[in-house]
Scaffold this motif. Structure first.
Motif, mmCIF file in Angstrom:
data_model
loop_
_atom_site.group_PDB
_atom_site.id
_atom_site.type_symbol
_atom_site.label_atom_id
_atom_site.label_comp_id
_atom_site.label_asym_id
_atom_site.label_seq_id
_atom_site.Cartn_x
_atom_site.Cartn_y
_atom_site.Cartn_z
ATOM 1 N N SER A 150 0.854 -1.179 0.000
ATOM 2 C CA SER A 150 0.000 0.000 0.000
ATOM 3 C C SER A 150 0.897 1.237 0.000
ATOM 4 O O SER A 150 1.672 1.440 -0.926
ATOM 5 N N THR A 151 0.858 2.023 1.054
ATOM 6 C CA THR A 151 1.684 3.223 1.132
ATOM 7 C C THR A 151 3.163 2.844 1.057
ATOM 8 O O THR A 151 3.613 1.957 1.755
ATOM 9 N N GLY A 152 3.897 3.498 0.188
ATOM 10 C CA GLY A 152 5.302 3.186 -0.005
ATOM 11 C C GLY A 152 5.535 2.042 -0.970
ATOM 12 O O GLY A 152 6.673 1.743 -1.331
ATOM 13 N N GLY A 153 4.467 1.401 -1.414
ATOM 14 C CA GLY A 153 4.575 0.225 -2.269
ATOM 15 C C GLY A 153 5.179 0.461 -3.642
ATOM 16 O O GLY A 153 6.042 -0.306 -4.067
ATOM 17 N N PRO A 154 4.740 1.477 -4.385
ATOM 18 C CA PRO A 154 5.296 1.674 -5.740
ATOM 19 C C PRO A 154 6.811 1.788 -5.749
ATOM 20 O O PRO A 154 7.480 1.205 -6.601
ATOM 21 N N LYS A 155 7.359 2.501 -4.803
ATOM 22 C CA LYS A 155 8.812 2.648 -4.723
ATOM 23 C C LYS A 155 9.466 1.307 -4.409
ATOM 24 O O LYS A 155 10.502 0.952 -4.982
ATOM 25 N N ALA A 156 8.852 0.538 -3.503
ATOM 26 C CA ALA A 156 9.401 -0.766 -3.134
ATOM 27 C C ALA A 156 9.319 -1.743 -4.300
ATOM 28 O O ALA A 156 10.253 -2.515 -4.544
ATOM 29 N N LEU A 157 8.213 -1.721 -5.035
ATOM 30 C CA LEU A 157 8.051 -2.636 -6.165
ATOM 31 C C LEU A 157 9.107 -2.388 -7.241
ATOM 32 O O LEU A 157 9.599 -3.327 -7.874
ATOM 33 N N GLN A 158 9.480 -1.129 -7.433
ATOM 34 C CA GLN A 158 10.494 -0.804 -8.427
ATOM 35 C C GLN A 158 11.867 -1.314 -8.007
ATOM 36 O O GLN A 158 12.774 -1.424 -8.834
ATOM 37 N N ALA A 159 12.031 -1.621 -6.736
ATOM 38 C CA ALA A 159 13.297 -2.167 -6.256
ATOM 39 C C ALA A 159 13.284 -3.696 -6.260
ATOM 40 O O ALA A 159 14.335 -4.325 -6.354
ATOM 41 N N VAL A 160 12.085 -4.306 -6.177
ATOM 42 C CA VAL A 160 11.984 -5.761 -6.044
ATOM 43 C C VAL A 160 11.723 -6.458 -7.379
ATOM 44 O O VAL A 160 12.430 -7.402 -7.749
ATOM 45 N N ILE A 161 10.705 -6.012 -8.103
ATOM 46 C CA ILE A 161 10.289 -6.704 -9.327
ATOM 47 C C ILE A 161 11.432 -6.871 -10.342
ATOM 48 O O ILE A 161 11.607 -7.960 -10.909
ATOM 49 N N PRO A 162 12.245 -5.841 -10.611
ATOM 50 C CA PRO A 162 13.318 -6.014 -11.601
ATOM 51 C C PRO A 162 14.352 -7.059 -11.204
ATOM 52 O O PRO A 162 15.125 -7.515 -12.060
ATOM 53 N N ARG A 163 14.401 -7.449 -9.944
ATOM 54 C CA ARG A 163 15.375 -8.447 -9.496
ATOM 55 C C ARG A 163 14.864 -9.882 -9.632
ATOM 56 O O ARG A 163 15.610 -10.820 -9.406
ATOM 57 N N LEU A 164 13.593 -10.053 -9.978
ATOM 58 C CA LEU A 164 13.074 -11.401 -10.170
ATOM 59 C C LEU A 164 13.684 -12.001 -11.443
ATOM 60 O O LEU A 164 13.724 -11.343 -12.481
ATOM 61 N N PRO A 165 14.168 -13.243 -11.379
ATOM 62 C CA PRO A 165 14.821 -13.846 -12.554
ATOM 63 C C PRO A 165 13.833 -14.117 -13.678
ATOM 64 O O PRO A 165 12.647 -14.357 -13.446
ATOM 65 N N LYS A 166 14.343 -14.081 -14.901
ATOM 66 C CA LYS A 166 13.511 -14.304 -16.076
ATOM 67 C C LYS A 166 12.903 -15.699 -16.086
ATOM 68 O O LYS A 166 11.789 -15.915 -16.563
ATOM 69 N N ASN A 167 13.647 -16.673 -15.520
ATOM 70 C CA ASN A 167 13.200 -18.070 -15.552
ATOM 71 C C ASN A 167 12.472 -18.481 -14.279
ATOM 72 O O ASN A 167 12.422 -19.656 -13.933
ATOM 73 N N LEU A 168 11.893 -17.539 -13.591
ATOM 74 C CA LEU A 168 11.134 -17.844 -12.376
ATOM 75 C C LEU A 168 9.981 -18.785 -12.711
ATOM 76 O O LEU A 168 9.118 -18.447 -13.523
ATOM 77 N N LYS A 169 9.970 -19.961 -12.083
ATOM 78 C CA LYS A 169 8.963 -20.976 -12.431
ATOM 79 C C LYS A 169 7.719 -20.834 -11.548
ATOM 80 O O LYS A 169 7.303 -21.787 -10.882
ATOM 81 N N ALA A 170 7.165 -19.652 -11.537
ATOM 82 C CA ALA A 170 5.932 -19.408 -10.772
ATOM 83 C C ALA A 170 5.305 -18.105 -11.259
ATOM 84 O O ALA A 170 6.022 -17.145 -11.570
ATOM 85 N N PRO A 171 3.987 -18.066 -11.320
ATOM 86 C CA PRO A 171 3.342 -16.797 -11.667
ATOM 87 C C PRO A 171 3.491 -15.798 -10.520
ATOM 88 O O PRO A 171 3.603 -16.192 -9.353
ATOM 89 N N VAL A 172 3.521 -14.529 -10.857
ATOM 90 C CA VAL A 172 3.676 -13.471 -9.856
ATOM 91 C C VAL A 172 2.410 -12.623 -9.830
ATOM 92 O O VAL A 172 1.955 -12.131 -10.871
ATOM 93 N N ILE A 173 1.847 -12.472 -8.634
ATOM 94 C CA ILE A 173 0.652 -11.646 -8.455
ATOM 95 C C ILE A 173 1.036 -10.422 -7.638
ATOM 96 O O ILE A 173 1.627 -10.541 -6.560
#
Length: 221
Positions: free
Chosen positions: A176-199
């Motif tokens: 929620s609050t503070g989330g957009p900034k945190a997501l920009q730090a986390v999502i790009p670090r997820l590997p391309k071959n992640l064998k799971a859907p992301v919600i």
């Protein structure tokens, strides 16, 4: 309890008054200074300390993004909450502001009188309270896009635990609050071959989620 000192920066006299009235209605905060553009705000921030800044995006002489860049350049640390309008361009600019150090934002109606609505008041005070108490460094060293993509920490973490998980897997992120900034730090670090859907569930005003999704897509594999 000593009220937190707030600087309000907005080129609209009516909007400044409305925002200041909302902030001063809460005993936790007190507006101690006002500025009509980024240049005035920069002068104040160069000479004074504030617990938080409520910053408009579109202003003459120096806009919100230009002010953030100047603060970053001069290493002037301040907790910033953006006040943005509900347009596609405004959404992109707001996300740019988060990358430049702003901690969060509020959707500011185009009509100042709509800001007097109690739901807007409560939301603004809630976000301001989180920004004021944030321990995150406002202007720490920014990661480049390449640094984020080549970071091995997230890949190693996912790989280490992948074999230990059986059955169907899903990665769920909620913020929620503070989330957009945190997501920009986390999502790009997820590997391309992640064998799971992301919600991803992110509490944001309508009109901003599409821009956030596009930005995360551009930053990620």
């Amino acid at each position: 309890m000593t009220p937190k000192k707030i600087l309000v920066v907005d080129d609209s006299a009516l909007m400044r008054r409305v925002l200041c009235d909302i902030i001063d209605s809460d005993e936790r905060f007190h507006v101690v200074a006002r500025a009509t553009n980024g240049l005035e705000a920069f002068d104040l921030l160069s000479r004074n300390q504030y617990d938080a800044v409520v910053l408009d995006v579109n202003m003459p002489k120096m806009n919100g993004l230009e002010l953030l860049k100047e603060l970053q350049k001069r290493k002037i640390s301040v907790r910033v909450m953006m006040a943005s309008t509900d347009t596609m361009e405004g959404a992109k600019t707001t996300l740019d502001a988060l990358e430049l150090g702003a901690l969060d934002f509020i959707h500011k109606p185009n009509n100042a009188m709509e800001c007097r609505d109690d739901s807007f008041r409560q939301k603004m005070l809630k976000i301001l309270a989180v920004v004021v108490e944030s321990k995150a460094p406002t202007f720490g060293r920014a990661f480049s896009l390449e640094e984020i993509k080549t970071s091995k920490k997230m890949v190693e973490l996912v790989s280490r635990h992948a074999s230990a998980v059986s059955g169907n897997k899903v990665v769920a992120l909620a913020s929620s609050t503070g989330g957009p900034k945190a997501l920009q730090a986390v999502i790009p670090r997820l590997p391309k071959n992640l064998k799971a859907p992301v919600i991803v569930v992110q509490h944001m005003p309508a009109g901003f989620t599409a821009s956030l999704a596009q930005r995360l897509d551009e930053m990620s594999d």
